[in-house]
Design a protein around this motif. Structure first.
Motif, PDB file in Angstrom:
ATOM      1  N   GLU A   1       0.873  -1.179   0.000  1.00 32.07           N
ATOM      2  CA  GLU A   1       0.000   0.000   0.000  1.00 32.07           C
ATOM      3  C   GLU A   1       0.905   1.221   0.000  1.00 32.07           C
TER       4      GLU A   1
ATOM      5  N   ASP B   1       1.558   5.216  -0.422  1.00 32.72           N
ATOM      6  CA  ASP B   1       1.014   6.573  -0.394  1.00 32.72           C
ATOM      7  C   ASP B   1       2.177   7.480  -0.792  1.00 32.72           C
TER       8      ASP B   1
ATOM      9  N   ASN C   1       5.065   7.154   2.116  1.00 37.47           N
ATOM     10  CA  ASN C   1       5.007   5.942   2.935  1.00 37.47           C
ATOM     11  C   ASN C   1       4.552   4.726   2.133  1.00 37.47           C
ATOM     12  N   VAL C   2       5.032   3.550   2.556  1.00 37.04           N
ATOM     13  CA  VAL C   2       4.584   2.288   1.975  1.00 37.04           C
ATOM     14  C   VAL C   2       4.425   1.284   3.112  1.00 37.04           C
ATOM     15  N   ILE C   3       3.370   0.466   3.001  1.00 34.35           N
ATOM     16  CA  ILE C   3       3.110  -0.595   3.976  1.00 34.35           C
ATOM     17  C   ILE C   3       3.229  -1.931   3.254  1.00 34.35           C
TER      18      ILE C   3
ATOM     19  N   ASN D   1       2.225  -5.676   3.586  1.00 33.50           N
ATOM     20  CA  ASN D   1       1.309  -6.573   4.282  1.00 33.50           C
ATOM     21  C   ASN D   1       1.591  -7.979   3.752  1.00 33.50           C
TER      22      ASN D   1
ATOM     23  N   LEU E   1      12.852  -4.221   3.972  1.00 31.71           N
ATOM     24  CA  LEU E   1      11.805  -4.479   4.963  1.00 31.71           C
ATOM     25  C   LEU E   1      11.528  -5.967   4.998  1.00 31.71           C
TER      26      LEU E   1
ATOM     27  N   THR F   1       2.652  -6.795   9.219  1.00 33.89           N
ATOM     28  CA  THR F   1       2.980  -5.676   8.341  1.00 33.89           C
ATOM     29  C   THR F   1       4.303  -5.034   8.757  1.00 33.89           C
TER      30      THR F   1
ATOM     31  N   THR G   1       6.462  -1.089   7.700  1.00 33.36           N
ATOM     32  CA  THR G   1       6.308   0.181   6.991  1.00 33.36           C
ATOM     33  C   THR G   1       7.673   0.810   6.706  1.00 33.36           C
TER      34      THR G   1
ATOM     35  N   SER H   1       9.331   4.747   5.006  1.00 36.22           N
ATOM     36  CA  SER H   1       9.043   6.099   4.537  1.00 36.22           C
ATOM     37  C   SER H   1      10.125   6.521   3.555  1.00 36.22           C
TER      38      SER H   1
ATOM     39  N   GLN I   1      -2.805   0.416  -3.854  1.00 34.84           N
ATOM     40  CA  GLN I   1      -2.564  -0.986  -3.490  1.00 34.84           C
ATOM     41  C   GLN I   1      -2.035  -1.786  -4.678  1.00 34.84           C
TER      42      GLN I   1
END
Length: 118
Positions: free
Chosen positions: A33, A35, A40-42, A44, A66, A73, A75, A77, A105
């Motif tokens: 995900e 943004d 930012n990125v998540i 999952n 990561l 999850t 995250t 930045s 997404q």
């Protein structure tokens, strides 16, 4: 003499079985995900044959790694519209194929099969 032949055949069959090949697979499934306006990125991690997902993010000269266990999850930045990523079931090494990180997404799935000789 017949018993000796049976023993030789049995031994040959046992030795032949030792050199068998086994096909294995590795897979990973995750949702990213991003943004990008907020940077930012998540990650999952949905499922992975290793039990965790590993994400490599490249933005210009900046490299970030990561990892998240399946069902968890993580995250990061600092992503931009030039960020590229690579997702694997183990820590990405040289040769992983970078893809552009897009806003919103992204569902990422990968499966590879390989053969091992016993």
């Amino acid at each position: 003499m017949a018993m000796k032949r049976v023993m030789i055949v049995a031994a040959a069959l046992l030795v032949a079985g030792c050199g068998g090949k086994v096909t294995k697979s590795q897979s990973v499934s995750a949702m990213l995900e991003a943004d990008i306006p907020s940077g930012n990125v998540i990650l999952n991690c949905r499922a992975s044959s290793s039990g965790s997902c590993h994400l490599l993010l490249v933005t210009g000269e900046k490299i970030e790694r990561l990892s998240a266990d399946a069902g968890k999850t993580a995250t990061a930045s600092g992503v931009t519209d030039t960020t590229q990523y690579c997702l694997q079931q183990s820590a990405p090494q040289n040769g992983c194929r970078l893809q552009p990180l897009n806003q919103g997404q992204q569902i990422v799935r990968s499966e590879s099969k390989y053969t091992e000789t016993n």
